[in-house]
Structures are given as C-alpha cells and as structure tokens.
Design a protein around this motif. Structure first.
Motif, PDB file in Angstrom:
ATOM      1  N   ASP A 253       0.804  -1.219   0.000  1.00  0.00           N
ATOM      2  CA  ASP A 253       0.000   0.000   0.000  1.00  0.00           C
ATOM      3  C   ASP A 253       0.839   1.272   0.000  1.00  0.00           C
ATOM      4  O   ASP A 253       0.302   2.366  -0.139  1.00  0.00           O
ATOM      5  CB  ASP A 253      -0.909   0.025   1.236  1.00  0.00           C
ATOM      6  CG  ASP A 253      -2.104  -0.905   1.093  1.00  0.00           C
ATOM      7  OD1 ASP A 253      -2.498  -1.166  -0.055  1.00  0.00           O
ATOM      8  OD2 ASP A 253      -2.617  -1.375   2.114  1.00  0.00           O
ATOM      9  N   LYS A 254       2.147   1.139   0.167  1.00  0.00           N
ATOM     10  CA  LYS A 254       3.007   2.317   0.247  1.00  0.00           C
ATOM     11  C   LYS A 254       3.481   2.740  -1.134  1.00  0.00           C
ATOM     12  O   LYS A 254       3.827   1.912  -1.968  1.00  0.00           O
ATOM     13  CB  LYS A 254       4.204   2.040   1.157  1.00  0.00           C
ATOM     14  CG  LYS A 254       3.816   1.803   2.609  1.00  0.00           C
ATOM     15  CD  LYS A 254       5.050   1.606   3.476  1.00  0.00           C
ATOM     16  CE  LYS A 254       4.648   1.353   4.924  1.00  0.00           C
ATOM     17  NZ  LYS A 254       5.831   1.181   5.797  1.00  0.00           N
ATOM     18  N   ILE A 255       3.488   4.047  -1.357  1.00  0.00           N
ATOM     19  CA  ILE A 255       3.935   4.606  -2.626  1.00  0.00           C
ATOM     20  C   ILE A 255       5.002   5.644  -2.324  1.00  0.00           C
ATOM     21  O   ILE A 255       4.751   6.613  -1.607  1.00  0.00           O
ATOM     22  CB  ILE A 255       2.768   5.258  -3.386  1.00  0.00           C
ATOM     23  CG1 ILE A 255       1.684   4.213  -3.687  1.00  0.00           C
ATOM     24  CG2 ILE A 255       3.242   5.915  -4.662  1.00  0.00           C
ATOM     25  CD1 ILE A 255       0.426   4.801  -4.264  1.00  0.00           C
ATOM     26  N   ALA A 256       6.186   5.440  -2.840  1.00  0.00           N
ATOM     27  CA  ALA A 256       7.276   6.384  -2.593  1.00  0.00           C
ATOM     28  C   ALA A 256       6.980   7.713  -3.241  1.00  0.00           C
ATOM     29  O   ALA A 256       6.524   7.791  -4.377  1.00  0.00           O
ATOM     30  CB  ALA A 256       8.591   5.809  -3.121  1.00  0.00           C
ATOM     31  N   GLY A 257       7.225   8.786  -2.487  1.00  0.00           N
ATOM     32  CA  GLY A 257       7.097  10.127  -3.039  1.00  0.00           C
ATOM     33  C   GLY A 257       8.292  10.460  -3.905  1.00  0.00           C
ATOM     34  O   GLY A 257       9.142   9.605  -4.182  1.00  0.00           O
ATOM     35  N   PRO A 258       8.412  11.701  -4.347  1.00  0.00           N
ATOM     36  CA  PRO A 258       9.522  12.090  -5.219  1.00  0.00           C
ATOM     37  C   PRO A 258      10.879  11.854  -4.554  1.00  0.00           C
ATOM     38  O   PRO A 258      11.029  12.046  -3.343  1.00  0.00           O
ATOM     39  CB  PRO A 258       9.277  13.588  -5.441  1.00  0.00           C
ATOM     40  CG  PRO A 258       7.842  13.814  -5.129  1.00  0.00           C
ATOM     41  CD  PRO A 258       7.491  12.825  -4.081  1.00  0.00           C
ATOM     42  N   GLY A 260      14.287  12.455  -3.029  1.00  0.00           N
ATOM     43  CA  GLY A 260      14.811  13.641  -2.370  1.00  0.00           C
ATOM     44  C   GLY A 260      13.878  14.268  -1.362  1.00  0.00           C
ATOM     45  O   GLY A 260      14.230  15.263  -0.721  1.00  0.00           O
ATOM     46  N   THR A 261      12.664  13.695  -1.179  1.00  0.00           N
ATOM     47  CA  THR A 261      11.718  14.247  -0.213  1.00  0.00           C
ATOM     48  C   THR A 261      11.502  13.350   0.997  1.00  0.00           C
ATOM     49  O   THR A 261      11.109  13.827   2.059  1.00  0.00           O
ATOM     50  CB  THR A 261      10.347  14.494  -0.859  1.00  0.00           C
ATOM     51  OG1 THR A 261       9.761  13.229  -1.236  1.00  0.00           O
ATOM     52  CG2 THR A 261      10.472  15.387  -2.082  1.00  0.00           C
ATOM     53  N   GLY A 262      11.715  12.045   0.832  1.00  0.00           N
ATOM     54  CA  GLY A 262      11.440  11.102   1.908  1.00  0.00           C
ATOM     55  C   GLY A 262       9.971  10.812   2.105  1.00  0.00           C
ATOM     56  O   GLY A 262       9.590  10.025   2.983  1.00  0.00           O
ATOM     57  N   ALA A 276       4.834   9.768  11.648  1.00  0.00           N
ATOM     58  CA  ALA A 276       5.238  10.590  12.788  1.00  0.00           C
ATOM     59  C   ALA A 276       6.741  10.860  12.762  1.00  0.00           C
ATOM     60  O   ALA A 276       7.192  11.973  13.063  1.00  0.00           O
ATOM     61  CB  ALA A 276       4.852   9.899  14.095  1.00  0.00           C
ATOM     62  N   THR A 277       7.506   9.841  12.374  1.00  0.00           N
ATOM     63  CA  THR A 277       8.958  10.001  12.283  1.00  0.00           C
ATOM     64  C   THR A 277       9.322  11.054  11.243  1.00  0.00           C
ATOM     65  O   THR A 277      10.116  11.969  11.500  1.00  0.00           O
ATOM     66  CB  THR A 277       9.622   8.659  11.920  1.00  0.00           C
ATOM     67  OG1 THR A 277       9.317   7.695  12.942  1.00  0.00           O
ATOM     68  CG2 THR A 277      11.126   8.798  11.787  1.00  0.00           C
ATOM     69  N   LEU A 278       8.744  10.928  10.053  1.00  0.00           N
ATOM     70  CA  LEU A 278       9.030  11.870   8.980  1.00  0.00           C
ATOM     71  C   LEU A 278       8.496  13.262   9.310  1.00  0.00           C
ATOM     72  O   LEU A 278       9.122  14.269   8.982  1.00  0.00           O
ATOM     73  CB  LEU A 278       8.436  11.365   7.673  1.00  0.00           C
ATOM     74  CG  LEU A 278       8.684  12.233   6.434  1.00  0.00           C
ATOM     75  CD1 LEU A 278      10.183  12.392   6.173  1.00  0.00           C
ATOM     76  CD2 LEU A 278       7.978  11.649   5.213  1.00  0.00           C
ATOM     77  N   ALA A 279       7.344  13.311   9.973  1.00  0.00           N
ATOM     78  CA  ALA A 279       6.752  14.605  10.320  1.00  0.00           C
ATOM     79  C   ALA A 279       7.692  15.415  11.204  1.00  0.00           C
ATOM     80  O   ALA A 279       7.847  16.633  11.021  1.00  0.00           O
ATOM     81  CB  ALA A 279       5.415  14.397  11.025  1.00  0.00           C
ATOM     82  N   GLY A 468      -0.619  24.349   1.494  1.00  0.00           N
ATOM     83  CA  GLY A 468      -0.329  22.934   1.611  1.00  0.00           C
ATOM     84  C   GLY A 468       0.408  22.646   2.904  1.00  0.00           C
ATOM     85  O   GLY A 468       0.507  23.512   3.785  1.00  0.00           O
ATOM     86  N   THR A 469       0.937  21.437   3.036  1.00  0.00           N
ATOM     87  CA  THR A 469       1.667  21.047   4.244  1.00  0.00           C
ATOM     88  C   THR A 469       3.174  21.131   4.038  1.00  0.00           C
ATOM     89  O   THR A 469       3.884  21.738   4.830  1.00  0.00           O
ATOM     90  CB  THR A 469       1.282  19.618   4.671  1.00  0.00           C
ATOM     91  OG1 THR A 469      -0.115  19.572   4.928  1.00  0.00           O
ATOM     92  CG2 THR A 469       2.030  19.199   5.927  1.00  0.00           C
ATOM     93  N   VAL A 470       3.669  20.503   2.972  1.00  0.00           N
ATOM     94  CA  VAL A 470       5.102  20.580   2.661  1.00  0.00           C
ATOM     95  C   VAL A 470       5.275  20.942   1.191  1.00  0.00           C
ATOM     96  O   VAL A 470       4.460  20.575   0.337  1.00  0.00           O
ATOM     97  CB  VAL A 470       5.845  19.260   2.970  1.00  0.00           C
ATOM     98  CG1 VAL A 470       5.918  19.034   4.467  1.00  0.00           C
ATOM     99  CG2 VAL A 470       5.191  18.072   2.285  1.00  0.00           C
TER     100      VAL A 470
END
Length: 549
Positions: A253-258, A260-262, A276-279, A468-470
């Motif tokens: 179910d996980k999809i990697a973002g671009p 360089g962004t994590g 939570a870790t990435l946030a 937006g958020t990030v």
C-alpha cells in the motif's frame, strides 16, 4: 473490549467529557461495550411500518423513515499522555413525508411504535402547514422499492472490537517516534464512526446498512530555541471508509514520493509510526527552508493535496442545489450554471475526467443506498474537460430534464432532514504509464506540494487560493530543497485547463474529509476524492509570509 482498560485509561485523561468542538461526534456518552450492540432488523421494520402507516392515514402521498444508531469513539493524546477518550451513541428516527405536494419532517428519540406514529403525524401536519406557501408541488423522480436488503462497509477488522489500550498504545508510540526525531510537541488522535442506518419508504424498500469510517491524525511541532521560530507538520493520512485494517500497514500500500523528499503515500493502509517520524524531521527542516519567491511555477500536486482542490473547485461547484441558487447562504452558489454548461466551454483540459462515485472501495462516501433509498452508482461529471452532468437527488432530477436521482441524498443523523450532498468526486488517473519522478523530470521550474493547508474560495467557487503542508522546489527536473510560505492563486477554469499530465493508476490515492459542512441548519458529511499526482502549468504562486513592523 475490556472495561478495566477503559476505566484505567480514562483515569489518566483530562476528564471523560467529550470535546464538543469536534463536529459529527456527540450523543450520549456510553460504556464502550455498548458500541458492539446491534438492533434486530425485524424490530426496526416493525417500527418503520408504524410510522409509514400513520403517515398514510394522516394524508401523506409519500413517506420515508430513517432509524439511525450513530456510534463514535475518539481518542486524543499529547506527548506521553492520554488527553481524552469518549464513546458516544445517538439513537432515534426521522420521518419525512409529502402531503399536499409539500415536504414535512419530524424526528423523535422515542423509538417505539407509538413514538414513531406520533412523529409521522407531526411530519404530515408540518407538510400541510408548509403547503400554504408552496408555489409548486414536489416532483419526485420514480424509484422502485427493493424490498428487504442489506449493505455493509466491507471491513476486515471492526475498529470498535479492538481494545482501547491497543489503540492508545499505538498513538503514544507515534508520539514517541516524533519526540525521538526532534519534535518538541506532538498530538495524535483516532476517530471511529459506525452508522447503523435503517431506511423504509412507501415505495416498498426496507434497507439496513452498516457503515464504518476511521481517521487517524497527528500534528508535530518543532522549535528552534535560538531564533524562537517554530513549524508544524500535520499528518499525511486520509480518513477512510474502512475498519481498523487501515491502521495495519502493508508494504504493497506504500507509494514512494519524489526522490529527495522522503515522502511516502498510502493507499489502503497507513503507517502512523513512519509518518510521525518523517513529520518530526520535516517540521525541523521547515524552520530553515527557503521562503518562496513569488511567480509562475509548474505545480506537481500530490493526491493528499489535490483532493481538497477537487473538493472545493469541482465537488461543491457541481452540486445542483448550488447551481440553482438554493444554497446561496452557506458557502455560496456556483459559476457552473446551466447557462454556462450550455455554452460547452471547457472546464479543464482534455486530460480532465471527473467521476462521481458512491461505490468507490475505501472511500468515505461509499454506501449501497442513499438516504432516499436510491441505489448508488458512478457517473461522469466532467468528460475530456467538458462539464457533462451535476449531482442531484429525487426532487431535483426533473429540473434538468432527467428522470432518476444520482443517489447522493444524505443526513448527518436521524434528527436532521436529508438533502443533496456531495458524492465522492475523483479525477481519473492517466492512461499512460507515468511515475511521479518521471513527471518531475520534465519540469524545468516548479513546486511539488503535498498535504492539505489553509484555503479560501469565493462565493461562486471560481477564484481561489490554496496552501499545503510541505513544499519542494523543482529545478531542471529534480527536487532542489524544501520551500516555505507557498500558496497558489487561480480561478477554477484557468487552473483545470492548465492540467498537463496525470500519473497512472499505480499512484492513485484517496483524500478525504470527515466534516464537510453544508446547509442551514448546518450538517456535516464524509466524502473522499481520488486522484494520482497531477501537473498544472504556469500557476501563479504567492508568498504568504507576513512581515511585522
């Protein structure tokens, strides 16, 4: 559920009273064990018949009954503490009738045969009183009766069956992950809803539905003590029409973002510990991020962000009651009038295909039947950039020359009258294979945006501004660092006509809103919006930072 766990945990909380500031959650506070109770459908049918018979005897030409048991559980935590746990129940019935060509409605929490009959009689009295000022009789699109049928959200794990302690432990573990990675403050929450809805009508339907929704969320704040600056990063989760399986992350179910962004996207499960870790890391990074220079940028918008733009610029704009001017007092009407539609001008580019879908798996709006007993479906709203249809219910269909409802009538509870609400409104993914990194590789000067933020839109759903958020700068096809203070300004037609690329089905995800408000008195509803990552060319970006002094 273990009662001693509930008692022990609420002893740590700041009181067992439910937080009244959260809409859609309320009713009588109850023991959590009662959340698993069910009402026998045979009893509900007998109660419904009492109301239908009383309505017809009093002069109604049509009547429907909704017997609703609305259950909710909410858990709030902050850092290492439980702040609040509440379990709520609201149980009652609403009766809607047509008498003398006019609607009447009454509700009761006296759910007995006598109580139901009394509510039905009152509804007929109200309809007859309203008829004195009614200019034209109500015209209902025909609807066949379905007899006795059932529908259930296809959940794998009932969230109400999961021990409260397990859910609290998960939220506190997420908080710990954020604190361990540099957050100064963190809060997390888990909302769960179960709607047990029984609908019956003089058309001959007896429909029993069991609807489940869940929403995990968090907010992380990082502070730079030297400068006094701080930044917050909200969760990148989405509320879903699912059970607790959404909280059990699955690799597929996980999809990697671009690159360089994590960032990580989530389809049908959510890893709150990972988020939570990435946030925490991103909240710290936002403190020193470069403030955007205003100008024209190509935007690459993540589904968790784009869903809100779809909601505001297309979802609300194509509700027929707004188009007709019936909803003017609450959040405005719509520029997309029947006259505008008749001109056949493009709403968006040819890549823009928007569907309304009340059956979409995992979506918040997924039900088998709406609150008028209409079987739900999927239909086109925008096709190859052209507006082709609206969202409508039984007493609206004839206004646009159609003879059936779209099945998008809804009420937030048994005590509120049902009316036209937004279906799941989604942008179809691209038909050609394209990943997010491939899309970004073709952008010379742009910004990638993920997560929802503040927004504003005018009274006709036309001129708007979205944050937006990030945010990440894109330079010559690559991510080039985080940005801050970003918002884009546009109008609906200009924005959707600038759509130039859409990622394929593999990137498709749902955004959702638990608390979409509408109506007077106001009601909330839950709705999802699906999309894949999408590119929009030459959009006006502003800097939202405010200078003091």
């Amino acid at each position: 559920m273990k009662r001693r766990d509930f008692v022990g945990l609420t002893g740590l909380a700041t009181g067992a009273m439910f937080l009244p500031s959260v809409p859609g959650f309320g009713g009588e506070l109850i023991d959590p064990a009662r959340l698993l109770e069910q009402v026998d459908p045979a009893i509900k049918k007998r109660l419904a018949d009492a109301a239908l018979n009383a309505a017809k005897s009093a002069g109604a030409t049509y009547a429907d009954v909704r017997i609703g048991r609305y259950l909710n559980q909410s858990i709030f935590t902050r850092e290492k503490q439980v702040q609040n746990i509440a379990n709520g129940e609201s149980y009652g019935a609403g009766v809607r009738v047509i008498a003398n060509g006019t609607w009447g409605f009454a509700a009761t929490n006296t759910v007995t045969e006598a109580g139901m009959a009394k509510a039905a009689q009152l509804a007929v009295q109200i309809a007859k009183a309203n008829a004195k000022v009614q200019k034209e009789p109500v015209k209902l699109a025909p609807q066949k009766g379905y007899g006795e049928v059932t529908w259930k959200t296809p959940i794998q794990v009932n969230a109400f069956e999961v021990p409260i302690k397990d859910k609290v432990d998960l939220l506190l573990a997420a908080n710990a992950k954020a604190l361990d990675n540099g957050a100064n403050f963190v809060n997390s929450a888990l909302f769960q809803i179960n709607e047990q809805k029984y609908f019956a009508s003089t058309d001959g339907s007896y429909i029993d539905q069991d609807v489940h929704r869940i929403w995990p969320t968090l907010g992380v704040t990082a502070i730079d003590r030297a400068s006094g600056k701080f930044r917050t990063r909200e969760a990148l989760s989405s509320p879903m029409g699912m059970g607790y399986e959404y909280m059990q992350p699955k690799a597929q179910d996980k999809i990697a973002g671009p690159a360089g962004t994590g960032l990580v996207g989530y389809k049908y499960s959510y890893d709150i510990l990972e988020d939570a870790t990435l946030a925490a890391k991103q909240a710290k990074e936002k403190i020193t991020a470069k403030s955007v220079t205003p100008g024209k940028f190509d935007l690459v918008l993540d589904p968790n962000h784009l869903g809100l733009t779809i909601h505001e610029t297309i979802g609300h704009a194509t509700e027929l009651d707004r188009v007709l001017g019936y909803e003017a007092n609450y959040a405005g009407t719509s520029f997309a009038t029947q006259e505008w539609k008749a001109k056949n001008q493009p709403y968006g580019s040819k890549l823009v295909n928007i569907v309304a879908d009340k059956l979409q798996p995992g979506s918040l709006g997924a039900v088998g039947f709406d609150d008028e007993g209409v079987k739900t479906k999927q239909w086109d709203i925008i096709k190859e950039g052209k507006l082709v249809d609206y969202q409508k219910i039984r007493d609206q269909a004839h206004i646009v020359g159609q003879n059936e409802s779209d099945g998008c009538c809804y009420s937030q509870s048994w005590e509120d009258v049902q009316f036209q609400r937004m279906a799941n409104i989604s942008l179809k993914p691209g038909t050609e294979k394209m990943s997010v990194d491939q899309m970004i590789s073709n952008v010379d000067k742009g910004i990638y945006i993920a997560g929802r933020g503040s927004f504003s839109i005018d009274q006709q759903r036309y001129n708007s501004q979205f944050g937006g958020t990030v945010f990440y700068a894109i330079e010559k096809g690559k991510i080039a660092g985080m940005l801050e203070d970003v918002a884009y300004q546009t109008n609906t037609v200009e924005f959707w006509n600038s759509c130039s690329a859409i990622c394929d089905q593999n990137d498709y995800r749902l955004f959702g809103s638990f608390f979409d408000g509408k109506g007077q008195p106001p009601q909330v509803s839950a709705v999802s919006h699906g999309s894949a990552t999408t590119r929009f060319n030459a959009v006006n970006v502003i800097n939202t930072a405010r200078k003091i002094g």
